[in-house]
Design a protein around this motif. Structure first.
Motif, mmCIF file in Angstrom:
data_model
loop_
_atom_site.group_PDB
_atom_site.id
_atom_site.type_symbol
_atom_site.label_atom_id
_atom_site.label_comp_id
_atom_site.label_asym_id
_atom_site.label_seq_id
_atom_site.Cartn_x
_atom_site.Cartn_y
_atom_site.Cartn_z
ATOM 1 N N ARG A 1 10.980 8.956 3.942
ATOM 2 C CA ARG A 1 10.029 9.016 5.173
ATOM 3 C C ARG A 1 10.485 8.005 5.825
ATOM 4 N NH1 ARG A 1 4.274 9.926 2.067
ATOM 5 N NH2 ARG A 1 4.503 12.091 2.382
ATOM 6 N N LEU A 2 11.385 7.177 5.312
ATOM 7 C CA LEU A 2 11.497 5.897 6.726
ATOM 8 C C LEU A 2 13.102 6.198 7.268
ATOM 9 C CD1 LEU A 2 11.545 3.291 4.110
ATOM 10 C CD2 LEU A 2 10.576 3.576 5.958
ATOM 11 N N VAL A 3 14.173 6.814 6.368
ATOM 12 C CA VAL A 3 15.351 7.866 7.504
ATOM 13 C C VAL A 3 14.851 8.785 7.765
ATOM 14 C CG1 VAL A 3 17.067 9.332 6.890
ATOM 15 C CG2 VAL A 3 16.223 7.536 5.127
ATOM 16 N N ALA A 4 13.694 9.390 7.976
ATOM 17 C CA ALA A 4 13.005 10.070 8.627
ATOM 18 C C ALA A 4 12.797 9.430 10.152
ATOM 19 C CB ALA A 4 12.482 11.133 8.453
ATOM 20 N N LEU A 5 11.820 8.364 9.591
ATOM 21 C CA LEU A 5 11.750 7.175 11.146
ATOM 22 C C LEU A 5 12.179 6.770 11.776
ATOM 23 C CD1 LEU A 5 9.072 6.490 12.679
ATOM 24 C CD2 LEU A 5 9.127 4.696 10.888
ATOM 25 N N SER B 1 1.029 -1.114 -0.103
ATOM 26 C CA SER B 1 -0.070 -0.008 0.380
ATOM 27 C C SER B 1 0.796 1.711 -0.049
ATOM 28 C CB SER B 1 -0.855 -0.701 1.675
ATOM 29 O OG SER B 1 0.045 0.274 2.259
ATOM 30 N N LEU B 2 2.148 0.743 0.654
ATOM 31 C CA LEU B 2 3.234 2.219 0.602
ATOM 32 C C LEU B 2 3.666 2.416 -0.636
ATOM 33 C CD1 LEU B 2 4.593 1.778 3.737
ATOM 34 C CD2 LEU B 2 2.830 3.151 3.228
ATOM 35 N N GLY C 1 11.460 7.252 -3.790
ATOM 36 C CA GLY C 1 12.282 8.269 -3.352
ATOM 37 C C GLY C 1 11.573 8.414 -1.617
ATOM 38 N N LEU C 2 10.212 9.373 -2.384
ATOM 39 C CA LEU C 2 9.800 9.553 -0.639
ATOM 40 C C LEU C 2 9.335 8.711 0.282
ATOM 41 C CD1 LEU C 2 8.079 11.956 0.629
ATOM 42 C CD2 LEU C 2 5.877 11.563 -1.292
ATOM 43 N N LEU C 3 9.135 7.398 -0.223
ATOM 44 C CA LEU C 3 9.060 6.394 1.064
ATOM 45 C C LEU C 3 10.293 6.291 1.678
ATOM 46 C CD1 LEU C 3 7.104 4.300 2.705
ATOM 47 C CD2 LEU C 3 7.720 2.660 -0.091
ATOM 48 N N LEU C 4 11.808 6.182 1.115
ATOM 49 C CA LEU C 4 12.367 5.987 1.522
ATOM 50 C C LEU C 4 13.105 7.516 2.048
ATOM 51 C CD1 LEU C 4 14.840 4.564 -1.268
ATOM 52 C CD2 LEU C 4 13.813 3.733 0.566
ATOM 53 N N LEU D 1 18.261 5.240 14.582
ATOM 54 C CA LEU D 1 18.558 4.242 14.800
ATOM 55 C C LEU D 1 19.320 5.106 13.562
ATOM 56 C CD1 LEU D 1 16.033 1.993 14.543
ATOM 57 C CD2 LEU D 1 17.400 1.422 15.638
ATOM 58 N N ASP D 2 19.838 4.769 13.060
ATOM 59 C CA ASP D 2 20.875 4.433 11.512
ATOM 60 C C ASP D 2 20.451 3.496 10.162
ATOM 61 O OD1 ASP D 2 23.091 4.645 9.240
ATOM 62 O OD2 ASP D 2 24.052 6.329 10.980
ATOM 63 N N GLY D 3 19.981 4.012 9.327
ATOM 64 C CA GLY D 3 19.172 3.245 8.129
ATOM 65 C C GLY D 3 20.306 2.647 7.965
ATOM 66 N N GLU D 4 21.338 3.312 7.193
ATOM 67 C CA GLU D 4 23.136 3.085 6.722
ATOM 68 C C GLU D 4 23.583 1.320 7.644
ATOM 69 O OE1 GLU D 4 25.856 2.596 3.748
ATOM 70 O OE2 GLU D 4 23.826 3.528 3.461
ATOM 71 N N ASP D 5 23.532 1.849 8.733
ATOM 72 C CA ASP D 5 24.058 0.432 9.639
ATOM 73 C C ASP D 5 22.796 -0.238 9.945
ATOM 74 O OD1 ASP D 5 26.270 2.369 9.995
ATOM 75 O OD2 ASP D 5 26.039 3.612 12.064
#
Length: 333
Positions: free
Chosen positions: A304-308, A287-288, A299-302, A314-318
């Motif tokens: 927002r995931l980084v912002a969350l 749905s997302l 890109g927008l979804l990613l 949390l560090d998304g890269e790590d």
């Protein structure tokens, strides 16, 4: 018309355009040049192309020269009679194939491409690294150039996202500059020379494309990929290096998102990726990012995931890099 002696004819042609034929002049036959895909000579030195016999040969020469020189590069078409130059006229490379004056006695003077050869770049870098060169360049090491290489590649990728050809060329030049520095440092330390890197690359490309340079027949892309991996395995065996699994070819230093993409691609080709299970576990994300979504939506979804992740400390890269490591350990055959 009697065909003139090639050496005397070349000397006469050189004199016609006012240059010394014995000062770095490169000479090649038109038929041999037209059979190539890139000029087999130093672009930083002038060249004479002999025996442009007809329009098809001229078209072939133009195509090959066009892989290295700009369309407006000023050439001189010279018609010879006996051992003496008869006439010469300036034409841009783009107009070379226009029928005029071709024959066994016709030749072409190709001026040097100013600062356009790799030899020019390596000369500048060797100068910078010389005792009387630049202190900053002289203090660089193979270790210190790692960060510069990553930075320059990143800037080149960013430039390629745009449509400014000059900017792209400039950034690719910066990448080449770092490569030249690495090659110069390695040469000074007796490790290898840049010619070794070029030779190994050429040999590898030829070896890994037997369907182009050899007699292999490739049925489809799947066969091509399988053959590619077989050749890589043969290379490692010949070098007495340990065999690598299908997931080992993913560079460890890749950014996590790119690494995940490459890991999934390699795993899928090797039959290690359970797409059914992956699809089932991704149902909640449908749905997302519904079918038909474009890169803007992704890109927008990613984003927002980084912002969350940031909000949760949390560090998304790590996190993604750690997950890739666990997944690889669990799925490596």
């Amino acid at each position: 018309m009697t065909r003139c002696d090639p050496i005397e004819g070349a000397a006469a042609a050189a004199r016609t355009v006012g240059i010394d034929p014995y000062e770095g002049m490169q000479i090649i036959g038109a038929a041999r040049l037209a059979d190539r895909h890139h000029p087999p000579f130093d672009l930083g030195r002038p060249a004479l192309v002999l025996d442009i016999t007809d329009e098809p040969t001229a078209q072939g020469v133009r195509a090959v020269l066009g892989n290295a020189y700009p369309d407006d590069h000023p050439l001189q078409l010279i018609c010879l009679e006996g051992n003496g130059a008869r006439s010469a006229r300036v034409i841009p490379l783009a107009d070379l194939a226009a029928p005029a004056g071709f024959g066994e006695d016709a030749c072409l003077y190709v001026p040097a491409l100013h600062h356009g050869s790799y030899a020019d770049l390596q000369e500048v870098m060797a100068h910078l690294r010389a005792p009387y060169g630049c202190p900053w360049d002289r203090e660089q090491t193979l270790a210190s150039t790692r960060a510069f290489l990553l930075d320059e590649v990143g800037e080149a990728l960013e430039a390629m996202d745009g449509e400014d050809e000059v900017h792209i060329a400039e950034e690719l030049g910066d990448v080449l500059g770092i490569i030249a520095m690495i090659g110069q440092i390695a040469t000074e330390e007796g490790r290898f020379q840049i010619a070794d890197a070029v030779r190994l690359s050429v040999e590898k490309l030829i070896r890994r494309h037997p369907h182009v340079f050899g007699e292999d027949d490739i049925d489809d892309m799947a066969h091509l990929y399988t053959r590619w991996e077989e050749i890589k395995a043969e290379e490692r065996a010949a070098q007495d290096r340990p065999a690598r699994g299908p997931l080992d070819a993913v560079p460890a230093a890749l950014p996590a998102l790119r690494k995940a993409r490459e890991m999934q691609s390699k795993a899928d080709k090797a039959g290690l990726l359970d797409r059914v299970a992956l699809a089932e576990s991704s149902t909640e994300l449908e749905s997302l990012l519904p079918e038909g979504s474009d890169e803007k939506a992704l890109g927008l979804l990613l984003w927002r995931l980084v912002a969350l992740a940031n909000a949760r400390g949390l560090d998304g890269e790590d996190a993604l890099r750690a997950f890739i490591g666990r997944w690889r350990a669990e799925n490596t055959p």
